[in-house]
Design a protein around this motif. Structure first.
Motif, mmCIF file in Angstrom:
data_model
loop_
_atom_site.group_PDB
_atom_site.id
_atom_site.type_symbol
_atom_site.label_atom_id
_atom_site.label_comp_id
_atom_site.label_asym_id
_atom_site.label_seq_id
_atom_site.Cartn_x
_atom_site.Cartn_y
_atom_site.Cartn_z
ATOM 1 N N MET A 1 3.290 15.426 7.379
ATOM 2 C CA MET A 1 2.205 15.614 8.307
ATOM 3 C C MET A 1 1.406 14.306 8.456
ATOM 4 O O MET A 1 1.087 13.904 9.576
ATOM 5 N N LEU A 2 1.100 13.670 7.339
ATOM 6 C CA LEU A 2 0.351 12.414 7.419
ATOM 7 C C LEU A 2 1.144 11.355 8.174
ATOM 8 O O LEU A 2 0.592 10.638 9.004
ATOM 9 N N ARG A 3 2.434 11.268 7.892
ATOM 10 C CA ARG A 3 3.274 10.290 8.589
ATOM 11 C C ARG A 3 3.279 10.565 10.083
ATOM 12 O O ARG A 3 3.203 9.654 10.896
ATOM 13 N N ASP A 4 3.359 11.842 10.449
ATOM 14 C CA ASP A 4 3.378 12.212 11.866
ATOM 15 C C ASP A 4 2.091 11.806 12.579
ATOM 16 O O ASP A 4 2.087 11.617 13.789
ATOM 17 N N GLU A 5 1.002 11.683 11.815
ATOM 18 C CA GLU A 5 -0.285 11.259 12.384
ATOM 19 C C GLU A 5 -0.522 9.759 12.202
ATOM 20 O O GLU A 5 -1.636 9.275 12.355
ATOM 21 N N SER A 6 0.541 9.031 11.824
ATOM 22 C CA SER A 6 0.508 7.577 11.635
ATOM 23 C C SER A 6 -0.407 7.127 10.499
ATOM 24 O O SER A 6 -0.943 6.028 10.517
ATOM 25 N N VAL A 7 -0.576 7.992 9.504
ATOM 26 C CA VAL A 7 -1.355 7.622 8.322
ATOM 27 C C VAL A 7 -0.436 6.843 7.387
ATOM 28 O O VAL A 7 0.684 7.265 7.110
ATOM 29 N N ARG A 8 -0.894 5.688 6.929
ATOM 30 C CA ARG A 8 -0.125 4.878 5.989
ATOM 31 C C ARG A 8 -0.579 5.221 4.578
ATOM 32 O O ARG A 8 -1.766 5.204 4.280
ATOM 33 N N THR A 9 0.357 5.531 3.719
ATOM 34 C CA THR A 9 0.061 5.893 2.345
ATOM 35 C C THR A 9 0.652 4.838 1.418
ATOM 36 O O THR A 9 1.851 4.552 1.487
ATOM 37 N N LEU A 10 -0.193 4.276 0.571
ATOM 38 C CA LEU A 10 0.252 3.307 -0.424
ATOM 39 C C LEU A 10 -0.027 3.900 -1.807
ATOM 40 O O LEU A 10 -1.142 4.322 -2.088
ATOM 41 N N LYS A 11 1.000 3.925 -2.632
ATOM 42 C CA LYS A 11 0.852 4.481 -3.973
ATOM 43 C C LYS A 11 1.213 3.387 -4.972
ATOM 44 O O LYS A 11 2.258 2.744 -4.845
ATOM 45 N N PHE A 12 0.327 3.191 -5.945
ATOM 46 C CA PHE A 12 0.525 2.134 -6.926
ATOM 47 C C PHE A 12 0.647 2.722 -8.318
ATOM 48 O O PHE A 12 -0.198 3.522 -8.732
ATOM 49 N N TYR A 13 1.691 2.318 -9.033
ATOM 50 C CA TYR A 13 1.833 2.647 -10.450
ATOM 51 C C TYR A 13 1.576 1.342 -11.191
ATOM 52 O O TYR A 13 2.357 0.392 -11.087
ATOM 53 N N LEU A 14 0.460 1.284 -11.908
ATOM 54 C CA LEU A 14 0.070 0.084 -12.632
ATOM 55 C C LEU A 14 0.678 0.156 -14.027
ATOM 56 O O LEU A 14 0.179 0.849 -14.906
ATOM 57 N N HIS A 15 1.777 -0.565 -14.203
ATOM 58 C CA HIS A 15 2.554 -0.466 -15.434
ATOM 59 C C HIS A 15 2.126 -1.529 -16.436
ATOM 60 O O HIS A 15 2.124 -2.715 -16.130
ATOM 61 N N ILE A 16 1.766 -1.086 -17.639
ATOM 62 C CA ILE A 16 1.537 -2.023 -18.728
ATOM 63 C C ILE A 16 2.648 -1.838 -19.759
ATOM 64 O O ILE A 16 3.198 -0.745 -19.908
ATOM 65 N N SER A 17 2.990 -2.919 -20.433
ATOM 66 C CA SER A 17 4.046 -2.868 -21.444
ATOM 67 C C SER A 17 3.545 -2.149 -22.692
ATOM 68 O O SER A 17 2.335 -1.978 -22.897
ATOM 69 N N TRP A 67 8.218 6.013 4.081
ATOM 70 C CA TRP A 67 6.905 6.118 4.731
ATOM 71 C C TRP A 67 5.753 6.241 3.730
ATOM 72 O O TRP A 67 4.601 6.107 4.108
ATOM 73 N N ALA A 68 6.066 6.482 2.449
ATOM 74 C CA ALA A 68 5.029 6.551 1.410
ATOM 75 C C ALA A 68 5.627 6.054 0.089
ATOM 76 O O ALA A 68 5.867 6.825 -0.835
ATOM 77 N N PRO A 69 5.877 4.743 0.022
ATOM 78 C CA PRO A 69 6.544 4.208 -1.165
ATOM 79 C C PRO A 69 5.615 4.099 -2.373
ATOM 80 O O PRO A 69 4.406 3.984 -2.233
ATOM 81 N N TRP A 70 6.217 4.129 -3.547
ATOM 82 C CA TRP A 70 5.504 3.785 -4.768
ATOM 83 C C TRP A 70 5.718 2.296 -4.992
ATOM 84 O O TRP A 70 6.839 1.796 -4.861
ATOM 85 N N TYR A 71 4.670 1.595 -5.340
ATOM 86 C CA TYR A 71 4.763 0.197 -5.735
ATOM 87 C C TYR A 71 4.510 0.141 -7.238
ATOM 88 O O TYR A 71 3.423 0.481 -7.698
ATOM 89 N N VAL A 72 5.519 -0.280 -7.989
ATOM 90 C CA VAL A 72 5.368 -0.432 -9.439
ATOM 91 C C VAL A 72 4.864 -1.850 -9.671
ATOM 92 O O VAL A 72 5.549 -2.826 -9.368
ATOM 93 N N VAL A 73 3.653 -1.947 -10.191
ATOM 94 C CA VAL A 73 2.976 -3.234 -10.326
ATOM 95 C C VAL A 73 2.847 -3.589 -11.803
ATOM 96 O O VAL A 73 2.242 -2.830 -12.566
ATOM 97 N N PRO A 74 3.382 -4.742 -12.213
ATOM 98 C CA PRO A 74 3.158 -5.187 -13.593
ATOM 99 C C PRO A 74 1.661 -5.413 -13.805
ATOM 100 O O PRO A 74 1.028 -6.130 -13.045
ATOM 101 N N ALA A 75 1.099 -4.774 -14.833
ATOM 102 C CA ALA A 75 -0.358 -4.800 -14.987
ATOM 103 C C ALA A 75 -0.834 -5.341 -16.336
ATOM 104 O O ALA A 75 -1.994 -5.163 -16.690
ATOM 105 N N ASP A 76 0.048 -6.031 -17.062
ATOM 106 C CA ASP A 76 -0.405 -6.624 -18.323
ATOM 107 C C ASP A 76 -1.518 -7.639 -18.074
ATOM 108 O O ASP A 76 -2.465 -7.724 -18.840
ATOM 109 N N ASP A 77 -1.361 -8.433 -17.023
ATOM 110 C CA ASP A 77 -2.378 -9.416 -16.642
ATOM 111 C C ASP A 77 -3.165 -8.858 -15.468
ATOM 112 O O ASP A 77 -2.617 -8.670 -14.375
ATOM 113 N N LYS A 78 -4.454 -8.613 -15.697
ATOM 114 C CA LYS A 78 -5.271 -7.962 -14.674
ATOM 115 C C LYS A 78 -5.376 -8.805 -13.410
ATOM 116 O O LYS A 78 -5.367 -8.269 -12.304
#
Length: 114
Positions: A1-17, A67-78
């Protein structure tokens, strides 16, 4: 539904070791300014690290879409974490090319009613 309304969804997984998590948990014990973050449960949960990583991998793989990817972000260094998240948001906004809506018709209608 959100995609159909052109809503952009960004999801971040902040990964620390695992090592970084250990350092951060130790700071919660040794640094009085971080005591408020301390929970003994964190140390118990650390025992499940490998199982949790497997679960995260499954969840991220199943819930990431073009249309709503997860971005896995290395987060050891803020600083690096902040740069990566900022870059993704900036690039997304450039791609969207948002514009301020023209409200001139609404303003004229409002002024005509005054």
């Amino acid at each position: 539904m959100l995609r159909d309304e052109s809503v952009r969804t960004l999801k971040f997984y902040l990964h620390i070791s695992k090592d970084e998590q250990k350092r951060r948990l130790a700071k919660r014990v040794t640094n009085p300014q971080k005591h408020w973050k301390f929970s003994s449960r964190d140390y118990e949960e650390r025992k499940n690290w490998d199982k949790n990583m497997e679960a995260y991998e499954q969840v991220l793989g199943r819930c990431s879409t073009p249309w709503a990817p997860w971005y896995v972000v290395p987060a050891d260094d803020k600083w690096y974490r902040n740069w990566v998240v900022g870059k993704i948001i900036t690039d997304t906004l450039k791609d969207m090319d948002p514009k301020i809506p023209d409200a001139s018709d609404q303003i004229h209608e409002f002024l005509d009613k005054m």
